[in-house]
Enzyme design. Structure first.
Site, mmCIF file in Angstrom:
data_model
loop_
_atom_site.group_PDB
_atom_site.id
_atom_site.type_symbol
_atom_site.label_atom_id
_atom_site.label_comp_id
_atom_site.label_asym_id
_atom_site.label_seq_id
_atom_site.Cartn_x
_atom_site.Cartn_y
_atom_site.Cartn_z
ATOM 1 N N HIS A 19 0.674 -1.664 -0.159
ATOM 2 C CA HIS A 19 0.253 -0.085 0.139
ATOM 3 C C HIS A 19 0.796 1.034 -0.022
ATOM 4 O O HIS A 19 0.320 1.886 -0.277
ATOM 5 C CB HIS A 19 -0.159 -0.052 1.117
ATOM 6 C CG HIS A 19 -2.430 0.937 0.841
ATOM 7 N ND1 HIS A 19 -2.835 0.413 -0.598
ATOM 8 C CD2 HIS A 19 -3.531 0.810 1.728
ATOM 9 C CE1 HIS A 19 -4.327 1.302 -0.621
ATOM 10 N NE2 HIS A 19 -4.526 1.497 1.449
ATOM 11 N N TYR A 64 -2.837 8.473 7.343
ATOM 12 C CA TYR A 64 -3.027 7.920 7.183
ATOM 13 C C TYR A 64 -3.759 7.557 6.012
ATOM 14 O O TYR A 64 -4.422 8.469 5.811
ATOM 15 C CB TYR A 64 -3.932 7.142 8.440
ATOM 16 C CG TYR A 64 -3.083 6.006 9.389
ATOM 17 C CD1 TYR A 64 -1.799 5.286 9.517
ATOM 18 C CD2 TYR A 64 -2.740 7.371 10.845
ATOM 19 C CE1 TYR A 64 -1.082 5.129 10.473
ATOM 20 C CE2 TYR A 64 -1.953 6.948 11.375
ATOM 21 C CZ TYR A 64 -1.042 6.042 11.511
ATOM 22 O OH TYR A 64 -0.062 5.364 12.672
ATOM 23 N N ASN A 66 -6.726 6.477 4.721
ATOM 24 C CA ASN A 66 -7.976 6.948 4.671
ATOM 25 C C ASN A 66 -8.359 8.530 4.814
ATOM 26 O O ASN A 66 -9.553 8.607 4.520
ATOM 27 C CB ASN A 66 -9.047 6.141 5.202
ATOM 28 C CG ASN A 66 -9.359 4.265 5.798
ATOM 29 O OD1 ASN A 66 -7.988 4.279 4.500
ATOM 30 N ND2 ASN A 66 -9.854 4.512 6.338
#
EC number: 3.1.1.29
Length: 201
Positions: A19, A64, A66
């Site tokens: 990711h 982060y 999101n």
């Protein structure tokens, strides 16, 4: 001025995750082109420099994944950049390892980082989609993206990030197809992509 955003999660725990290939790509751009040291601001880290006579700010949101859009919106507002001045480097499940695509606008394909950026900035930013491959079934996706690249994968990951960095100046002139072709040719030359894999598509 343009802004290149690398997506990822902050901290050593996530540093080698699939990711985080967006972070890896902008780290390599900064290193190879002698950009300024990274510094904390805009809910992220920034590094500044020049690519093909164009001033570029690199941003790694530390919110982060999101909540990436919060950092992107804050930085874009500070520098008075429009959505068309923003390029996002992201991991892409639907592309095989080492392949990339460049696209302006489009869907988010379930990517939470893109979802956040689109919510804060609009959808018409450019995405450099860096292929990490799909684990095969939907249930394995979460674990796949949040697990580290295997040691055996690191040669192609490093080659991809190096080729992206070497050719990043082409993105400042919106020469997206040339950028994609040159990156794919560089990976072909090192044996990481077959000849049929070249091209911007």
């Amino acid at each position: 001025m343009l802004m290149f955003v690398g997506l990822g999660n902050p901290g050593a725990k996530y540093a080698r995750n699939r990711h985080n290939i967006g972070f890896m790509a902008v780290d390599e751009i900064s290193r190879r082109h002698g950009f300024s040291p990274w510094r904390r601001r805009f809910q992220g880290e920034t590094s500044e420099g020049t690519l093909d006579s164009e001033r570029v700010i690199l941003l790694k949101p530390t919110t982060y994944m999101n909540e990436s859009g919060r950092a992107v919106q804050e930085a874009a507002g500070f520098f008075k950049l429009g959505v068309g001045d923003v390029t996002v480097f992201q991991d892409e499940l639907e592309l095989p390892p080492g392949k990339l695509r460049v696209k302006v606008g489009g869907g988010i394909a379930g990517h939470n980082g893109l979802r956040s950026i689109s919510a804060h900035l609009g959808n018409d930013y450019r995405r450099v989609r860096l292929g990490i491959g799909h684990p095969g079934v939907k249930e394995l996706v979460h674990g796949h993206v949040l697990s580290d690249f295997a040691k055996s994968e690191m040669p192609w990951v490093e080659a991809l990030c190096q080729a992206v960095a070497d050719n990043a100046g082409l993105l400042t002139g919106k020469r997206d197809s040339t950028f994609a072709n040159k990156v794919h040719l560089a990976l072909q030359a090192k044996g990481f992509l077959d000849k049929g894999d070249a091209g911007a598509a």
